[in-house]
Design a protein around this motif. Structure first.
Motif, PDB file in Angstrom:
ATOM      1  N   ASP A 145       0.809  -1.212   0.000  1.00 42.30           N
ATOM      2  CA  ASP A 145       0.000   0.000   0.000  1.00 42.30           C
ATOM      3  C   ASP A 145       0.847   1.268   0.000  1.00 42.30           C
ATOM      4  OD1 ASP A 145       1.064  -0.255   2.506  1.00 42.30           O
ATOM      5  OD2 ASP A 145      -0.837  -0.130   3.590  1.00 42.30           O
ATOM      6  N   LEU A 146       2.126   1.157  -0.342  1.00 46.17           N
ATOM      7  CA  LEU A 146       3.016   2.316  -0.313  1.00 46.17           C
ATOM      8  C   LEU A 146       2.573   3.407  -1.286  1.00 46.17           C
ATOM      9  CD1 LEU A 146       5.644   3.704   0.593  1.00 46.17           C
ATOM     10  CD2 LEU A 146       6.819   2.454  -1.233  1.00 46.17           C
ATOM     11  N   LEU A 147       2.166   3.020  -2.493  1.00 41.62           N
ATOM     12  CA  LEU A 147       1.798   4.020  -3.493  1.00 41.62           C
ATOM     13  C   LEU A 147       0.638   4.891  -3.020  1.00 41.62           C
ATOM     14  CD1 LEU A 147       2.046   2.331  -7.008  1.00 41.62           C
ATOM     15  CD2 LEU A 147       3.765   3.570  -5.710  1.00 41.62           C
ATOM     16  N   ALA A 148      -0.333   4.286  -2.339  1.00 40.20           N
ATOM     17  CA  ALA A 148      -1.473   5.060  -1.853  1.00 40.20           C
ATOM     18  C   ALA A 148      -1.043   6.059  -0.792  1.00 40.20           C
ATOM     19  CB  ALA A 148      -2.541   4.120  -1.297  1.00 40.20           C
ATOM     20  N   ALA A 149      -0.059   5.687   0.018  1.00 43.29           N
ATOM     21  CA  ALA A 149       0.383   6.567   1.097  1.00 43.29           C
ATOM     22  C   ALA A 149       1.125   7.781   0.552  1.00 43.29           C
ATOM     23  CB  ALA A 149       1.253   5.805   2.084  1.00 43.29           C
ATOM     24  N   VAL A 150       2.059   7.563  -0.372  1.00 36.30           N
ATOM     25  CA  VAL A 150       2.874   8.682  -0.890  1.00 36.30           C
ATOM     26  C   VAL A 150       2.297   9.258  -2.180  1.00 36.30           C
ATOM     27  CG1 VAL A 150       4.951   7.781   0.179  1.00 36.30           C
ATOM     28  CG2 VAL A 150       4.417   7.114  -2.171  1.00 36.30           C
ATOM     29  N   ARG A 151       1.216   8.654  -2.686  1.00 30.66           N
ATOM     30  CA  ARG A 151       0.546   9.098  -3.916  1.00 30.66           C
ATOM     31  C   ARG A 151       1.521   9.142  -5.093  1.00 30.66           C
ATOM     32  NH1 ARG A 151      -3.783  13.630  -1.606  1.00 30.66           N
ATOM     33  NH2 ARG A 151      -4.792  12.174  -0.176  1.00 30.66           N
ATOM     34  N   ALA A 152       2.199   8.037  -5.268  1.00 30.03           N
ATOM     35  CA  ALA A 152       3.118   7.886  -6.401  1.00 30.03           C
ATOM     36  C   ALA A 152       2.392   7.210  -7.554  1.00 30.03           C
ATOM     37  CB  ALA A 152       4.337   7.069  -5.985  1.00 30.03           C
ATOM     38  N   GLU A 153       2.963   7.337  -8.737  1.00 29.65           N
ATOM     39  CA  GLU A 153       2.372   6.746  -9.935  1.00 29.65           C
ATOM     40  C   GLU A 153       3.410   5.907 -10.668  1.00 29.65           C
ATOM     41  OE1 GLU A 153       0.814   9.868 -12.324  1.00 29.65           O
ATOM     42  OE2 GLU A 153      -0.752  10.433 -10.880  1.00 29.65           O
ATOM     43  N   VAL A 154       2.939   4.854 -11.312  1.00 31.38           N
ATOM     44  CA  VAL A 154       3.812   3.975 -12.089  1.00 31.38           C
ATOM     45  C   VAL A 154       3.916   4.521 -13.506  1.00 31.38           C
ATOM     46  CG1 VAL A 154       4.171   1.643 -12.943  1.00 31.38           C
ATOM     47  CG2 VAL A 154       3.159   1.985 -10.683  1.00 31.38           C
ATOM     48  N   ARG A 155       5.147   4.755 -13.947  1.00 35.34           N
ATOM     49  CA  ARG A 155       5.359   5.284 -15.291  1.00 35.34           C
ATOM     50  C   ARG A 155       5.300   4.180 -16.333  1.00 35.34           C
ATOM     51  NH1 ARG A 155      10.900   8.115 -15.837  1.00 35.34           N
ATOM     52  NH2 ARG A 155      11.618   5.969 -16.074  1.00 35.34           N
ATOM     53  N   GLU A 156       5.836   3.026 -16.013  1.00 36.44           N
ATOM     54  CA  GLU A 156       5.869   1.913 -16.959  1.00 36.44           C
ATOM     55  C   GLU A 156       5.764   0.610 -16.173  1.00 36.44           C
ATOM     56  OE1 GLU A 156       8.658   0.156 -20.620  1.00 36.44           O
ATOM     57  OE2 GLU A 156       9.260   1.941 -19.494  1.00 36.44           O
ATOM     58  N   GLY A 157       5.083  -0.374 -16.759  1.00 34.04           N
ATOM     59  CA  GLY A 157       4.926  -1.655 -16.082  1.00 34.04           C
ATOM     60  C   GLY A 157       3.816  -1.595 -15.051  1.00 34.04           C
ATOM     61  N   SER A 158       4.027  -2.227 -13.918  1.00 37.60           N
ATOM     62  CA  SER A 158       3.000  -2.300 -12.882  1.00 37.60           C
ATOM     63  C   SER A 158       3.651  -2.292 -11.506  1.00 37.60           C
ATOM     64  CB  SER A 158       2.151  -3.568 -13.063  1.00 37.60           C
ATOM     65  OG  SER A 158       2.973  -4.725 -12.948  1.00 37.60           O
ATOM     66  N   TRP A 159       2.839  -2.064 -10.507  1.00 38.92           N
ATOM     67  CA  TRP A 159       3.308  -2.064  -9.129  1.00 38.92           C
ATOM     68  C   TRP A 159       3.271  -3.506  -8.594  1.00 38.92           C
ATOM     69  CZ3 TRP A 159       6.172   0.120  -5.799  1.00 38.92           C
ATOM     70  CH2 TRP A 159       5.992  -0.028  -4.422  1.00 38.92           C
ATOM     71  N   LEU A 160       3.951  -3.697  -7.472  1.00 40.13           N
ATOM     72  CA  LEU A 160       3.966  -5.009  -6.839  1.00 40.13           C
ATOM     73  C   LEU A 160       2.555  -5.406  -6.423  1.00 40.13           C
ATOM     74  CD1 LEU A 160       7.070  -4.442  -4.543  1.00 40.13           C
ATOM     75  CD2 LEU A 160       7.027  -5.736  -6.691  1.00 40.13           C
ATOM     76  N   ASN A 161       2.245  -6.674  -6.543  1.00 41.88           N
ATOM     77  CA  ASN A 161       0.942  -7.186  -6.123  1.00 41.88           C
ATOM     78  C   ASN A 161       1.129  -8.448  -5.286  1.00 41.88           C
ATOM     79  OD1 ASN A 161       1.360  -9.356  -8.019  1.00 41.88           O
ATOM     80  ND2 ASN A 161       0.584  -7.992  -9.637  1.00 41.88           N
ATOM     81  N   GLY A 162       0.026  -9.089  -4.960  1.00 43.40           N
ATOM     82  CA  GLY A 162       0.101 -10.260  -4.104  1.00 43.40           C
ATOM     83  C   GLY A 162       0.943 -11.374  -4.677  1.00 43.40           C
TER      84      GLY A 162
END
Length: 410
Positions: A145-162
């Motif tokens: 849930d780091l992206l939601a906390a710092v409000r970051a965005e993924v430029r390419e690819g995807s964020w880590l998931n389960g």
């Protein structure tokens, strides 16, 4: 007594000279400008440069402020970071393992996430890169849930998931990807973290509220502990709090994170850096406004010089108008209107030039174009005032000339 009364009546019975209307004054004053277009352009240019500089500074400042307001609205000012500070002996302190849980239980806190910097772990593109050329990239174990906390965005690819967080998968910060030469992501894009190759699954945009993540390799916390030897100790806790309670949380979160040693906790609000940047920009823009004012003053001196020369060159015209019945007031008004019109032309052109400069710079930087209406209106009014001040002495000098002498020198 009767003789004086008769003289007084005879004097006032004489027809008084007609006064020029405002339209006639404007037409008469502008005729001198039309007769010398080159001189008018050069004189108005000085005014235009000063006005353009001032309008551009105000416009760029306003556009930058609008862009900053949008960034702050998007990122929020309610993010608080909690990090270990220094102990009493100046050494590096640590956050307790239960620090995040205690922070999360504060009623003002809406959401938390933590990261752990894995010490002694370098990141390389391959094992062929010399060990000394790590580029200073740090490896972090992170929560999903780091992206939601710092409000970051993924430029390419995807964020880590389960699925990927339990395997050797990594998301790179913007600077880290650039230093590692990762321009695009394919199934074969790998980086070496410690002694293990990780698949690159994503690259982040720059994280404005957490710039330490820009030069980071982010892996799941479980993988960080199992593969990289992380200890599960938070190096930073990010907390989103009630916007109305930010100051209160800043005062109390240290005691909640480490009740035994609250002095070893460092608390900050990242958005303060954006506001400090705004203050620095305003100081710089104040300096530029001062320089624009100097240019405007120089332009006013140029207008005064032009009007003085114009009076000297047009003595014959002045004498002829006086001989035909023009009063000193008419002559004075003619040259005063001419100076004000000359300055106003420079002001209007300067406003247009400054507006174009503002729009071009804002679009180049990707900012919203914002130019306060009062900047253009105030600039034109300022030029008219400068023209009146610059033209009053030449106008008085022209009105003071005697008709016979002026005709004799013409």
């Amino acid at each position: 007594m009767s003789t004086l009364l008769q003289r007084w009546r005879a004097r006032w019975a004489q027809p008084r000279p007609a006064r020029l209307s405002p339209a006639d004054r404007l037409r008469t004053g502008s005729s001198g400008l039309r007769a010398r277009p080159t001189r008018v352009v050069l004189s108005a240019l000085g005014i235009a440069i000063g006005i353009a500089a001032m309008v551009a500074v105000v416009g760029v400042s306003s556009s930058g402020q609008a862009e900053l307001d949008q960034r702050i609205a998007r990122l929020g000012t309610n993010l608080v970071t909690v990090e270990p500070g220094s102990d009493l002996f100046g050494g590096d302190a640590k956050l307790p393992e239960e620090a995040r849980g205690r922070i999360d239980r504060m009623p003002e806190v809406e959401h938390t996430s933590q990261v752990e910097l894995v010490g002694g772990t370098n990141v390389y593109r391959s094992d062929l890169v010399p060990s000394g050329e790590s580029g200073g990239i740090g490896a972090y174990g992170v929560d999903l849930d780091l992206l939601a906390a710092v409000r970051a965005e993924v430029r390419e690819g995807s964020w880590l998931n389960g699925a990927t967080s339990d395997h050797p998968a990594v998301v790179l910060g913007a600077s880290a990807a650039q230093r590692l030469g990762v321009n695009r992501i394919t199934p074969d894009t790998l980086v070496l973290i410690g002694d293990t190759y990780f698949s690159v699954v994503g690259v982040l945009e720059r994280v404005e509220l957490a710039p330490e993540l820009d030069n980071a390799a982010l892996v799941g916390q479980e993988v960080a502990e199992e593969v990289l030897g992380a200890k599960g100790e938070a190096s930073t806790v990010y907390a989103r709090v009630d916007p109305e309670q930010v100051e209160r949380v800043r005062d109390e979160v240290g005691r909640n994170a480490n009740p035994e040693k609250p002095n070893e906790v460092r608390v900050s609000r990242p958005s303060d850096a954006l506001q400090a940047q705004q203050a620095a920009d305003q100081t710089f823009h104040g300096l530029l406004l001062g320089l624009g004012g100097v240019a405007l003053l120089v332009g006013g001196v140029g207008v005064a010089n032009t009007m003085v020369i114009s009076v000297l060159e047009r003595r014959g015209e002045i004498g002829l108008r006086r001989a035909l019945g023009a009063t000193r007031r008419d002559i004075r008004g003619q040259f005063l209107v001419e100076a004000m019109t000359l300055s106003a032309l420079g002001g209007v052109f300067g406003v247009l030039l400054g507006s174009l400069a503002t729009g071009g710079y804002a679009l180049l930087r990707g900012w919203p174009v914002s130019l306060p209406w009062w900047a253009g209106a105030g600039a034109v009014v300022a030029t008219v005032v400068i023209g009146a001040v610059a033209g009053i002495v030449p106008a008085l000098r022209a009105a003071a000339q005697q008709p016979t002498r002026a005709l004799g020198t013409g």
